[in-house]
Scaffold this motif. Structure first.
Motif, PDB file in Angstrom:
ATOM      1  N   PRO A  40       2.562  16.063 -47.177  1.00  0.00           N
ATOM      2  CA  PRO A  40       2.005  15.906 -48.520  1.00  0.00           C
ATOM      3  C   PRO A  40       0.507  16.189 -48.538  1.00  0.00           C
ATOM      4  O   PRO A  40      -0.209  15.756 -47.629  1.00  0.00           O
ATOM      5  N   GLY A  41       0.054  16.902 -49.566  1.00  0.00           N
ATOM      6  CA  GLY A  41      -1.370  17.186 -49.715  1.00  0.00           C
ATOM      7  C   GLY A  41      -1.723  18.636 -49.433  1.00  0.00           C
ATOM      8  O   GLY A  41      -2.871  19.027 -49.576  1.00  0.00           O
ATOM      9  N   ILE A  42      -0.719  19.447 -49.032  1.00  0.00           N
ATOM     10  CA  ILE A  42      -0.998  20.838 -48.664  1.00  0.00           C
ATOM     11  C   ILE A  42      -0.550  21.781 -49.773  1.00  0.00           C
ATOM     12  O   ILE A  42       0.599  21.731 -50.205  1.00  0.00           O
ATOM     13  N   ASN A  43      -1.492  22.629 -50.231  1.00  0.00           N
ATOM     14  CA  ASN A  43      -1.117  23.728 -51.127  1.00  0.00           C
ATOM     15  C   ASN A  43      -0.765  24.910 -50.239  1.00  0.00           C
ATOM     16  O   ASN A  43      -1.566  25.339 -49.421  1.00  0.00           O
ATOM     17  N   ILE A  44       0.462  25.443 -50.412  1.00  0.00           N
ATOM     18  CA  ILE A  44       0.922  26.483 -49.493  1.00  0.00           C
ATOM     19  C   ILE A  44       0.475  27.876 -49.922  1.00  0.00           C
ATOM     20  O   ILE A  44       0.729  28.852 -49.233  1.00  0.00           O
TER      21      ILE A  44
ATOM     22  N   GLY B 125      -8.219  19.338 -49.404  1.00  0.00           N
ATOM     23  CA  GLY B 125      -8.226  18.997 -50.831  1.00  0.00           C
ATOM     24  C   GLY B 125      -8.099  17.503 -51.066  1.00  0.00           C
ATOM     25  O   GLY B 125      -8.681  16.962 -52.015  1.00  0.00           O
TER      26      GLY B 125
ATOM     27  N   MET C 245      -1.204  14.596 -54.765  1.00  0.00           N
ATOM     28  CA  MET C 245      -1.676  15.979 -54.888  1.00  0.00           C
ATOM     29  C   MET C 245      -1.450  16.501 -56.306  1.00  0.00           C
ATOM     30  O   MET C 245      -2.265  17.252 -56.844  1.00  0.00           O
TER      31      MET C 245
ATOM     32  N   TYR D 252      -0.945  25.972 -57.882  1.00  0.00           N
ATOM     33  CA  TYR D 252      -0.126  25.312 -56.869  1.00  0.00           C
ATOM     34  C   TYR D 252       1.330  25.766 -56.964  1.00  0.00           C
ATOM     35  O   TYR D 252       2.173  25.327 -56.191  1.00  0.00           O
ATOM     36  N   GLY D 253       1.607  26.627 -57.933  1.00  0.00           N
ATOM     37  CA  GLY D 253       2.983  27.041 -58.190  1.00  0.00           C
ATOM     38  C   GLY D 253       3.511  28.014 -57.156  1.00  0.00           C
ATOM     39  O   GLY D 253       2.814  28.414 -56.221  1.00  0.00           O
ATOM     40  N   ILE D 254       4.766  28.382 -57.348  1.00  0.00           N
ATOM     41  CA  ILE D 254       5.447  29.244 -56.378  1.00  0.00           C
ATOM     42  C   ILE D 254       5.950  30.489 -57.095  1.00  0.00           C
ATOM     43  O   ILE D 254       6.553  30.396 -58.167  1.00  0.00           O
ATOM     44  N   VAL D 255       5.668  31.654 -56.485  1.00  0.00           N
ATOM     45  CA  VAL D 255       6.112  32.914 -57.073  1.00  0.00           C
ATOM     46  C   VAL D 255       7.515  33.221 -56.569  1.00  0.00           C
ATOM     47  O   VAL D 255       7.763  33.224 -55.363  1.00  0.00           O
TER      48      VAL D 255
ATOM     49  N   LEU E  67       1.676  10.013 -51.455  1.00  0.00           N
ATOM     50  CA  LEU E  67       0.756  11.136 -51.185  1.00  0.00           C
ATOM     51  C   LEU E  67       1.281  12.441 -51.779  1.00  0.00           C
ATOM     52  O   LEU E  67       0.504  13.316 -52.159  1.00  0.00           O
ATOM     53  N   GLN E  68       2.608  12.564 -51.873  1.00  0.00           N
ATOM     54  CA  GLN E  68       3.164  13.736 -52.561  1.00  0.00           C
ATOM     55  C   GLN E  68       2.758  13.702 -54.032  1.00  0.00           C
ATOM     56  O   GLN E  68       2.379  14.728 -54.610  1.00  0.00           O
TER      57      GLN E  68
ATOM     58  N   ASN F  83       1.551  29.988 -51.995  1.00  0.00           N
ATOM     59  CA  ASN F  83       2.633  30.979 -52.104  1.00  0.00           C
ATOM     60  C   ASN F  83       2.895  31.339 -53.569  1.00  0.00           C
ATOM     61  O   ASN F  83       3.940  31.702 -53.918  1.00  0.00           O
TER      62      ASN F  83
END
Lengths: 196, 208, 284
Positions: free
Chosen positions: B202-206, B173, C235, A33-36, C231-232, B208
């Protein structure tokens, strides 16, 4: 997912592919879930950043603290070859295969059940094995489809399997789409007995 | 223009996204969907007899149904004519087809999310299995689009089809539906979150 | 695993009062047990699977029950009796992790800039200054005080960024309360808290509440603010590995900012809490 190990894959600006245990050493958050940013991976939870070698490079809650060397993400060996990303099993000692030619990735398709072997996978695709690369990867040809196909599968046990294909960089759009459709059709071949 | 809105609703999020993409000024009226079930109250049933959100009020009229509101906003307020491509019938047909698909995503992936997050009493295994079936179709489609040089569901531009499908796919998810199996969907999500004026929910994996 | 004595001896919130209006044996799950709640002319009762009637009480806008015949008393929150405060009960939200993880996340300020970006924190101000953690030995509860953090929008009533002062309280293994600077009144604290219903060792329902002085926002506005924030967190909570809380310090590496989490884990260990806890040998 490799042999029950959840893996986070990431590529920095330097182009290098990395495969780490999918867990931040601080509070266990999945690093996927991290960011590069540049050549570091930043955990989503508290912004802890890790350099390309897995060492903790920064803890934002303590900007003046030099992170102790003991804080490290666990790394697996990873390499690019043939348009695929290869990650070594923890016990594996050999290098990733080097595959001749210029390949571009075509598809990665999830199927319910892993094939028992490469031969079964090739049969399921209607393909003939040209040369075996590992127990899970080979170059194949399918009658009626122009050019060779690089074919591999990853057995994820109860999570099913992933089928990966690459085609030569010179392949036409038609050939690429034909290979993609062959991959998709494998979903019907390797179905779970109690299909979802 | 006023949106009757619930902060955790993916269907309301669709509308918020398009309002932002089109830079349309609007107000929001917060609806106590959970736990108050305000959308089933007598007062709200006057606004939408189906007892569903979102509802958009514009020019004194109420428009209900998320997909219908998207079509309305894009056809009325998008000067570029790309989000609802009326001038290209074959593309328009594809967009409309994927709008219907978005409704099926709502009845599966969104149902699983309502079960897991808000405790709705429904068959969650069936909802998840239904979502996986649809996600395979979407993943195959997006992968084949990429092989033909197209980044979006209906072609080379994002359309209301992408906006309609995005929320409950990206929020899957929350309902225990793993997106790990769908690499083409992950790449599409990454492109979507990089659209100008995109706002995260909230709840979204981007990815990135 | 059957719940340890400390876990079993607690009272648990299992829903808001309106959730049980007219209930006829409505199923509820608590500590891996199936219970039912019934409403007989406004009197709520809770039974276990064998038909045994459990102790109940109505407090803080929720129905509470316990598996124990001799439970530890439920902690006091005198603020609930103060006039002019507004109570918003946010509703139960399911989370696939140990409820203990939810308490720990709630005590944590360091995640604000990254998880609640531009609401409870900004990336430009991520620093967590030292704060005090103490045990109230008499009440057997944990307090973290003198917590200060830069917040762009600390509550629905806040306008613009401010250094917000916080106090955290853990009076119960599955409850935690935040006392924060009230943006519109001096010398009082606004309260936000979690009453967690542990469903399984690695699954819970989080009932949260807001008890504030606020003249500007509607109840629904406050509700949406709080649900969005939670909700933040959700996750994150669903993606921590393992889903149960590790108490062994070799497993997850804390820093000074985690002082309240360290105290919480120690307190759980001192009370011999085991249910919902990950064992170190499971780590491999």
């Amino acid at each position: 997912m490799i042999a029950d190990n959840d893996i986070a894959l990431w590529r920095g600006e330097d182009g290098q592919i990395r495969a780490w245990e999918n867990r931040c050493p601080h509070r266990g958050m999945r690093l996927s879930y991290g960011i590069v940013r540049g050549n570091t991976l930043t955990c989503l939870y508290h912004g802890w950043s890790y350099d390309g070698a897995g060492a903790c490079a920064g803890i934002p809650a303590h900007p003046d603290l030099t992170p102790p060397k003991t804080i490290r993400a666990k790394a697996y060996r990873a390499a690019d070859s043939g348009g695929f990303i290869w990650v070594a099993n923890p016990g594996e000692t050999t290098a990733a295969p080097s595959i001749d030619g210029d390949w571009v990735p075509n598809r990665s398709v999830h199927i319910d059940q892993a094939p028992a072997s490469l031969n079964e996978l090739a049969d399921g695709m209607g393909a003939g094995l040209m040369s075996k690369i590992t127990d899970h990867a080979a170059i194949v040809r399918v009658p009626g489809v122009e050019g060779e196909i690089l074919l591999a599968f990853l057995d994820m046990k109860e999570h099913g399997a992933m089928i990966h294909t690459s085609v030569p960089a010179s392949a036409s759009e038609d050939a690429a789409i034909a290979v993609s459709k062959l991959s998709t059709r494998l979903r019907q071949v390797f179905k779970a007995s109690s299909a979802a | 223009m006023k949106l009757f809105d619930y902060v955790l609703s993916g269907n309301c999020y669709k509308i918020r996204l398009l309002l932002d993409f089109l830079e349309l000024s609007h107000e929001k009226q917060a609806v106590d969907f959970f736990p108050g079930r305000e959308h089933k109250s007598d007062a709200f049933l006057q606004i939408n007899p189906l007892g569903q959100i979102p509802v958009l009020e514009d020019d004194g009229a109420y428009i209900r149904d998320a997909q219908a509101i998207l079509v309305y906003l894009a056809s009325r307020y998008d000067p570029t004519g790309t989000w609802w491509p009326v001038n290209d019938p074959s593309e328009l047909g594809r967009v409309a087809q994927w709008l219907a698909f978005a409704d099926s995503i709502t009845s599966t992936a969104s149902a699983a999310r309502l079960h897991d997050v808000l405790g709705y009493d429904l068959d969650v295994a069936q909802a998840r299995a239904g979502a996986h079936k649809l996600f395979r179709i979407l993943d195959d489609h997006l992968a084949n689009q990429e092989l033909q040089g197209f980044n979006w569901i209906a072609g080379s531009n994002p359309t209301v089809a992408d906006v309609a499908c995005f929320p409950y796919v990206a929020l899957a998810g929350d309902g225990g539906i793993e997106l790990f199996y769908y690499p083409a969907i992950q790449r599409w999500i990454r492109r979507f979150v990089n659209l100008p004026r995109f706002k995260l929910m909230p709840g979204i994996n981007i990815f990135n | 695993m059957t719940p340890d004595t400390f876990t079993r001896s607690q009272w648990y919130a299992i829903g808001r009062l309106p959730d049980f209006e007219g209930a006829e044996a409505k199923p509820v799950r608590l500590l891996s047990q199936d219970l039912t709640v019934s409403d007989a002319a406004g009197v709520l009762s809770v039974n276990d699977a064998d038909g045994r009637s459990l102790l109940t009480q109505i407090r803080y806008g929720h129905l509470w029950t316990t598996l124990s015949d001799t439970p530890r008393p439920l902690y006091d929150m005198p603020e609930f009796d103060e006039p002019d405060r507004r109570l918003v009960t946010v509703g139960g939200v399911g989370v696939r992790c140990s409820g203990l993880r939810c308490v720990e996340n709630f005590l944590d300020m360091a995640h604000f800039p990254f998880v609640h970006t531009d609401i409870l924190g900004v990336e430009e101000h991520p620093s967590v200054e030292s704060y005090d953690v103490s045990m109230d030995a008499e009440k057997d509860e944990i307090w973290a005080t003198k917590c200060k953090f830069f917040q762009p929008m600390a509550s629905a009533a806040a306008s613009g960024g401010q250094m917000t002062e916080y106090k955290y309280r853990v009076p119960h293994p599955y409850s935690t309360i935040l006392y924060k600077t009230c943006p519109i009144r001096e010398d009082v604290w606004d309260l936000v808290g979690l009453f967690i219903q542990p469903v399984e060792e690695d699954e819970c329902i989080v009932h949260s509440f807001i008890l504030v002085f606020d003249e500007e926002n509607t109840d629904t506005g406050l509700l949406h603010f709080q649900q969005n924030i939670f909700l933040q967190d959700r996750m994150i909570l669903e993606n921590q590995v393992p889903r149960k809380l590790p108490l062994d310090p070799r497993w997850e590496l804390p820093t000074r900012a985690d002082a309240s989490s360290i105290a919480y884990r120690r307190w759980l260990k001192a009370n011999e809490l085991q249910w919902g806890v990950a064992l170190f040998n499971e780590a491999a």
